[in-house]
Design a protein around this motif. Structure first.
Motif, PDB file in Angstrom:
ATOM      1  N   THR A 179       9.536  20.632  14.914  1.00 47.69           N
ATOM      2  CA  THR A 179       9.364  21.401  16.139  1.00 47.69           C
ATOM      3  C   THR A 179      10.725  21.778  16.695  1.00 47.69           C
ATOM      4  OG1 THR A 179       7.399  20.058  16.611  1.00 47.69           O
ATOM      5  CG2 THR A 179       8.205  21.490  18.367  1.00 47.69           C
ATOM      6  N   ASP A 180      10.857  23.037  17.116  1.00 45.75           N
ATOM      7  CA  ASP A 180      12.096  23.535  17.714  1.00 45.75           C
ATOM      8  C   ASP A 180      11.817  24.010  19.132  1.00 45.75           C
ATOM      9  OD1 ASP A 180      15.007  24.554  17.258  1.00 45.75           O
ATOM     10  OD2 ASP A 180      13.938  26.280  18.093  1.00 45.75           O
ATOM     11  N   PHE A 181      12.578  23.486  20.120  1.00 46.76           N
ATOM     12  CA  PHE A 181      12.441  23.867  21.518  1.00 46.76           C
ATOM     13  C   PHE A 181      13.659  24.683  21.932  1.00 46.76           C
ATOM     14  CE2 PHE A 181       9.939  20.004  21.113  1.00 46.76           C
ATOM     15  CZ  PHE A 181       8.770  20.333  21.773  1.00 46.76           C
ATOM     16  N   ASN A 182      13.404  25.837  22.554  1.00 43.39           N
ATOM     17  CA  ASN A 182      14.474  26.716  22.994  1.00 43.39           C
ATOM     18  C   ASN A 182      14.218  27.118  24.440  1.00 43.39           C
ATOM     19  OD1 ASN A 182      16.705  28.410  23.034  1.00 43.39           O
ATOM     20  ND2 ASN A 182      15.574  30.131  22.149  1.00 43.39           N
ATOM     21  N   TYR A 183      15.065  26.641  25.374  1.00 41.18           N
ATOM     22  CA  TYR A 183      14.903  26.925  26.799  1.00 41.18           C
ATOM     23  C   TYR A 183      15.670  28.188  27.173  1.00 41.18           C
ATOM     24  CZ  TYR A 183      12.500  22.541  27.639  1.00 41.18           C
ATOM     25  OH  TYR A 183      11.573  21.526  27.633  1.00 41.18           O
ATOM     26  N   VAL A 184      15.118  28.954  28.106  1.00 39.39           N
ATOM     27  CA  VAL A 184      15.700  30.235  28.485  1.00 39.39           C
ATOM     28  C   VAL A 184      17.025  30.062  29.203  1.00 39.39           C
ATOM     29  CG1 VAL A 184      15.333  32.319  29.869  1.00 39.39           C
ATOM     30  CG2 VAL A 184      13.430  31.321  28.588  1.00 39.39           C
ATOM     31  N   SER A 185      17.081  29.121  30.183  1.00 41.05           N
ATOM     32  CA  SER A 185      18.294  28.972  30.993  1.00 41.05           C
ATOM     33  C   SER A 185      18.809  27.541  31.070  1.00 41.05           C
ATOM     34  CB  SER A 185      18.021  29.488  32.423  1.00 41.05           C
ATOM     35  OG  SER A 185      16.994  28.732  33.042  1.00 41.05           O
ATOM     36  N   ASN A 186      18.161  26.627  30.401  1.00 37.98           N
ATOM     37  CA  ASN A 186      18.553  25.215  30.479  1.00 37.98           C
ATOM     38  C   ASN A 186      18.941  24.732  29.082  1.00 37.98           C
ATOM     39  OD1 ASN A 186      18.947  22.567  31.178  1.00 37.98           O
ATOM     40  ND2 ASN A 186      16.864  22.206  31.922  1.00 37.98           N
ATOM     41  N   ASP A 187      20.169  25.047  28.664  1.00 39.15           N
ATOM     42  CA  ASP A 187      20.612  24.740  27.307  1.00 39.15           C
ATOM     43  C   ASP A 187      20.653  23.245  27.021  1.00 39.15           C
ATOM     44  OD1 ASP A 187      20.865  27.405  26.813  1.00 39.15           O
ATOM     45  OD2 ASP A 187      23.028  27.486  27.195  1.00 39.15           O
ATOM     46  N   LEU A 188      20.756  22.419  28.064  1.00 37.43           N
ATOM     47  CA  LEU A 188      20.819  20.977  27.842  1.00 37.43           C
ATOM     48  C   LEU A 188      19.541  20.439  27.208  1.00 37.43           C
ATOM     49  CD1 LEU A 188      22.568  19.705  31.108  1.00 37.43           C
ATOM     50  CD2 LEU A 188      23.543  19.811  28.797  1.00 37.43           C
ATOM     51  N   ARG A 189      18.431  21.168  27.339  1.00 40.11           N
ATOM     52  CA  ARG A 189      17.160  20.680  26.796  1.00 40.11           C
ATOM     53  C   ARG A 189      16.813  21.293  25.442  1.00 40.11           C
ATOM     54  NH1 ARG A 189      13.039  20.379  32.003  1.00 40.11           N
ATOM     55  NH2 ARG A 189      14.341  19.043  33.313  1.00 40.11           N
ATOM     56  N   ASN A 190      17.639  22.177  24.925  1.00 36.26           N
ATOM     57  CA  ASN A 190      17.371  22.720  23.585  1.00 36.26           C
ATOM     58  C   ASN A 190      17.421  21.589  22.567  1.00 36.26           C
ATOM     59  OD1 ASN A 190      17.205  25.272  24.660  1.00 36.26           O
ATOM     60  ND2 ASN A 190      19.280  25.861  24.069  1.00 36.26           N
ATOM     61  N   SER A 191      16.403  21.505  21.721  1.00 39.54           N
ATOM     62  CA  SER A 191      16.325  20.371  20.796  1.00 39.54           C
ATOM     63  C   SER A 191      15.431  20.711  19.618  1.00 39.54           C
ATOM     64  CB  SER A 191      15.783  19.134  21.508  1.00 39.54           C
ATOM     65  OG  SER A 191      14.429  19.335  21.910  1.00 39.54           O
ATOM     66  N   SER A 192      15.447  19.836  18.632  1.00 41.64           N
ATOM     67  CA  SER A 192      14.535  19.907  17.495  1.00 41.64           C
ATOM     68  C   SER A 192      13.978  18.514  17.240  1.00 41.64           C
ATOM     69  CB  SER A 192      15.238  20.438  16.244  1.00 41.64           C
ATOM     70  OG  SER A 192      16.318  19.602  15.892  1.00 41.64           O
ATOM     71  N   GLU A 193      12.758  18.472  16.716  1.00 43.92           N
ATOM     72  CA  GLU A 193      12.082  17.194  16.461  1.00 43.92           C
ATOM     73  C   GLU A 193      11.562  17.147  15.032  1.00 43.92           C
ATOM     74  OE1 GLU A 193       8.914  16.545  19.175  1.00 43.92           O
ATOM     75  OE2 GLU A 193      10.186  16.486  20.954  1.00 43.92           O
ATOM     76  N   ILE A 194      11.594  15.952  14.465  1.00 44.50           N
ATOM     77  CA  ILE A 194      10.970  15.677  13.174  1.00 44.50           C
ATOM     78  C   ILE A 194      10.055  14.464  13.341  1.00 44.50           C
ATOM     79  CG2 ILE A 194      11.326  14.964  10.789  1.00 44.50           C
ATOM     80  CD1 ILE A 194      13.944  16.428  10.799  1.00 44.50           C
ATOM     81  N   ALA A 195       8.818  14.570  12.865  1.00 39.26           N
ATOM     82  CA  ALA A 195       7.866  13.465  12.938  1.00 39.26           C
ATOM     83  C   ALA A 195       7.222  13.268  11.571  1.00 39.26           C
ATOM     84  CB  ALA A 195       6.799  13.725  13.991  1.00 39.26           C
ATOM     85  N   LEU A 196       7.102  12.013  11.147  1.00 38.93           N
ATOM     86  CA  LEU A 196       6.422  11.645   9.914  1.00 38.93           C
ATOM     87  C   LEU A 196       5.315  10.660  10.255  1.00 38.93           C
ATOM     88  CD1 LEU A 196       9.499  11.119   7.558  1.00 38.93           C
ATOM     89  CD2 LEU A 196       7.966  13.106   7.634  1.00 38.93           C
ATOM     90  N   LEU A 197       4.081  10.978   9.815  1.00 36.04           N
ATOM     91  CA  LEU A 197       2.914  10.173  10.158  1.00 36.04           C
ATOM     92  C   LEU A 197       2.087   9.905   8.914  1.00 36.04           C
ATOM     93  CD1 LEU A 197       1.852  12.273  13.275  1.00 36.04           C
ATOM     94  CD2 LEU A 197       2.914  10.021  13.373  1.00 36.04           C
ATOM     95  N   GLY A 198       1.453   8.746   8.887  1.00 35.60           N
ATOM     96  CA  GLY A 198       0.516   8.404   7.829  1.00 35.60           C
ATOM     97  C   GLY A 198      -0.710   7.742   8.424  1.00 35.60           C
TER      98      GLY A 198
END
Length: 392
Positions: free
Chosen positions: A215-234
């Motif tokens: 998952t990739d998050f891209n904020y319009v005006s709040n660059d501090l919260r831009n992030s990416s996530e990786i999740a592995l589930l079984g």
């Protein structure tokens, strides 16, 4: 300043607290053509809410009238199906008419069954929502007004009873606020998610699974919260085995922020949903989830939220016409890089009586208690409502 914008499924029970009764009817369709069906319905609720703004002090109570017309337009073909749905929720607050508002929900879905092994679905939705916000003594408060556009696709390969199956999914969501004075601007964002699930059949109705998500998050005006996530589930998924149906997913999640000044996060993650039917007319449900979620609180420095949900529900048919649904939910939210922990306890009870095939009457009760380590963020709220739902 926004205080209660909750968009994630974890806190949907709080955001929708003003609605006390469930939508129970299955409307009869009007055939408009060989394969085109139109299904209208209407729900009217009169409720009493003793704390419409969900505040600790200075509570405002009100009678609330909600009118919810809806329709579904669907078509089924030999290898494809199409459906469009629209619902409006018009709320009138008799003690605070400045807060009267109407939410709009428009969704569309199409599914293609190319053959026994290949299936493809698309969905898209537009939602325009207004949520009552708590009063702030420092400046005039505004309700949270936002719209979302959400679209996704899922491709499945594998026959229904094959030894192995695999799903490929992608989803994109766009969130924008409509408040003035730049309120909530720091929450505007887009996210894109891709996931793959591999299923391996262990028994006729039981499958093991492995899932990977990005998952990739891209904020319009709040660059501090831009992030990416990786999740592995079984885990496991099963159908109607020993009176139960459900899925269990357990794994880990990692969140990486683009800004080096914000610390990365990682932790355990699980998603569990189980239905147990001791009788054909009675179902006990358990839902629990733990994950790292986005911070949907404007104006504070929290980078993310560690969220936990546990919900226990019971649906029971007492007679052919009378049924009940009760639930208890526990929600915990621990804010990162910000000194705050929130806990919600939510209890509901709904009684529904089927007057006619096309007409239901429901009585709903809901109690919400929020405890927070931050001052002025705790509250109690009780809602009682009577709902009439009608269809053709």
């Amino acid at each position: 300043m926004s205080h209660k914008t909750q968009l994630h499924a974890l806190t949907a029970a709080v955001a929708a607290a003003a609605s006390t009764c469930a939508w129970a009817l299955e409307p009869q369709s009007i055939r408009l053509g060989d394969s085109l069906n139109f299904s209208p319905s209407l729900q009217v609720t009169e409720s009493y809410d003793d704390n419409i703004r969900a505040v600790e002090t200075g509570e405002l109570s009100s009678w609330v009238t909600r009118i919810s017309p809806a329709f579904a337009l669907g078509a089924d073909g030999h290898k494809a199906s199409y459906q469009v749905q629209y619902r409006a929720d018009s709320d009138t607050f008799h003690s605070s008419h400045l807060d009267d508002n109407t939410d709009h929900h428009l969704t569309a879905k199409t599914a293609f069954n190319f053959n026994v092994r290949n299936h493809l679905t698309f969905d898209i939705g537009y939602h325009r929502v207004e949520l009552l916000d708590s009063e702030n003594s420092d400046h005039q408060s505004q309700n949270d007004k936002y719209n979302t556009i959400d679209a996704g696709a899922l491709y499945s390969f594998g026959a229904p009873r094959a030894r192995g199956q695999i799903d490929f999914g992608v989803r994109h969501q766009r969130l924008r606020y409509e408040n003035t004075q730049h309120i909530n601007d720091d929450l505007e964002r887009e996210f894109t998610q891709a996931n793959t699930i591999f299923y391996y059949r262990l028994a006729p109705r039981t499958r093991a699974l492995i899932e990977a998500r990005y998952t990739d998050f891209n904020y319009v005006s709040n660059d501090l919260r831009n992030s990416s996530e990786i999740a592995l589930l079984g885990g496991l998924a099963w159908e109607a085995t020993a009176k139960t149906t459900g899925a269990i997913k357990i794994g880990s999640q990692k969140k990486h922020f683009e800004e080096s000044s914000v610390g990365n996060m990682s932790g355990s993650m699980w998603e569990i949903g189980i239905d147990w039917k001791p009788r054909t007319y009675s179902t006990v449900s358990l839902t629990t989830r733990q994950a790292i979620d986005e911070n949907y609180q404007s104006g504070i420095g929290a980078s993310a939220v560690e969220s936990t949900l546990v919900k226990l529900g019971w649906k029971h048919g007492w007679t052919n016409r009378l049924s009940s649904e009760t639930s208890y939910s526990y929600i915990k939210r621990k804010y990162q890089d910000y000194d705050r922990d929130d806990r919600f306890d939510i209890a509901t009870l709904d009684l529904t009586y089927e007057l006619r095939r096309w007409l239901d009457v429901s009585l709903g009760l809901k109690y919400i208690q929020k405890d927070s380590t931050r001052a002025r963020e705790s509250y109690e709220r009780s809602i009682v409502g009577l709902t009439v739902a009608a269809s053709l």
